[in-house]
Enzyme design. Structure first.
Site, PDB file in Angstrom:
ATOM      1  N   HIS A  93       5.065  -2.850   5.002  1.00  0.00           N
ATOM      2  CA  HIS A  93       3.688  -2.363   4.797  1.00  0.00           C
ATOM      3  C   HIS A  93       3.112  -3.078   3.575  1.00  0.00           C
ATOM      4  O   HIS A  93       3.867  -3.442   2.659  1.00  0.00           O
ATOM      5  CB  HIS A  93       3.694  -0.842   4.582  1.00  0.00           C
ATOM      6  CG  HIS A  93       2.319  -0.263   4.602  1.00  0.00           C
ATOM      7  ND1 HIS A  93       1.503  -0.273   3.487  1.00  0.00           N
ATOM      8  CD2 HIS A  93       1.595   0.301   5.589  1.00  0.00           C
ATOM      9  CE1 HIS A  93       0.334   0.275   3.808  1.00  0.00           C
ATOM     10  NE2 HIS A  93       0.369   0.642   5.081  1.00  0.00           N
ATOM     11  N   GLU A 141      -3.000  -5.174   9.413  1.00  0.00           N
ATOM     12  CA  GLU A 141      -3.806  -4.348   8.505  1.00  0.00           C
ATOM     13  C   GLU A 141      -4.354  -5.211   7.382  1.00  0.00           C
ATOM     14  O   GLU A 141      -3.573  -5.657   6.526  1.00  0.00           O
ATOM     15  CB  GLU A 141      -2.946  -3.250   7.853  1.00  0.00           C
ATOM     16  CG  GLU A 141      -2.374  -2.246   8.799  1.00  0.00           C
ATOM     17  CD  GLU A 141      -1.924  -0.976   8.063  1.00  0.00           C
ATOM     18  OE1 GLU A 141      -2.034   0.096   8.656  1.00  0.00           O
ATOM     19  OE2 GLU A 141      -1.471  -1.060   6.895  1.00  0.00           O
TER      20      GLU A 141
END
Ligand code: G3P
Length: 225
Positions: A93, A141
């Protein structure tokens, strides 16, 4: 006409609104909404809440380390995640970036335990590189949109299309998700129309006035197959 329902992974991060009893409450809401809408909803809680959450809904870890059982204080052992009931892991992430080589090691470790792998990428180029390691999901993202109010599907629709194209060129079996700024069912529908299978979302659910209502809205999105 067959419809495609979204996959929704709620990354609960380290928000106070998502820990302890609140994590359990969110898990119960997710189970209810998933049952009603047919959307697949997965929660990624704090490690301390993982075992309890996993009794209610599918639960992924926010992190894994590429280690074997033994002396590794403070690390996250895949075997322990599995034992706690996790069925998958989020890797790389943008708030938890790992060295590129470790992405591969983490995928292999998770896969050896039967855990689903969701690897995040900040760009289409990086997503294509990661696709060579064949994770189950790649979630694109753009870091600058994370936590904001403008959805990736509105601000950067071309990023989703490019990522889907690039990833599927390498391996058509990898499912692409997108995330950052997703707040509504409309955002999810747009992402799915652009080729994503669903979303990775955090603040739009965790910080919502009523997380169950937010989940209901996000889960209602579906597109023709
Ligand atoms: O992992 C999901 C995430 O980074 C997106 O965060 O708050 O923009 O939904 P948020």
């Amino acid at each position: 006409m067959t419809m495609r329902k979204p996959i929704i992974i709620v990354n609960m991060k380290t928000y106070l609104q998502s820990i302890g009893e609140k994590a359990i409450k969110l898990a119960k809401s997710a189970a209810k909404v998933s049952e009603k809408t047919g959307a697949e909803i997965i929660l990624a809680p704090q490690l301390a809440d993982l075992k309890e959450v996993a009794k209610i809904v599918p639960a992924y870890s926010q992190h894994i380390d590429p280690i074997e059982p033994g002396a590794h204080t403070g690390h996250v052992l895949g075997e322990s995640l599995k034992d706690a009931g996790a069925t998958g892991v989020i890797i790389n992430h943008s708030e938890d970036v790992v060295p590129f080589d470790d992405i591969k090691k983490n995928i292999e470790k998770a896969r050896s335990l039967g855990l689903t792998t969701v690897v995040c990428a900040p760009s289409a180029i990086e997503a294509e590189e990661i696709a060579k390691f064949s994770p189950d999901f790649i979630a694109v993202e753009p870091p600058e949109l994370i936590g904001g109010d403008i959805s990736v599907s509105t601000a950067k629709p071309e990023l989703i299309e490019e990522t889907v194209r690039g990833v599927h060129k390498v391996n058509p079996n990898i499912k692409v998700l997108c995330g950052a700024g997703v707040k509504t069912g409309k955002d999810v529908k747009k992402a799915m129309e652009l080729g994503a299978e669903g979303i990775l979302v955090a603040s739009g659910v965790v910080k919502a006035e009523d997380p169950e209502v937010a989940l209901m809205d996000l889960s209602g999105a579906c597109v023709e197959k």
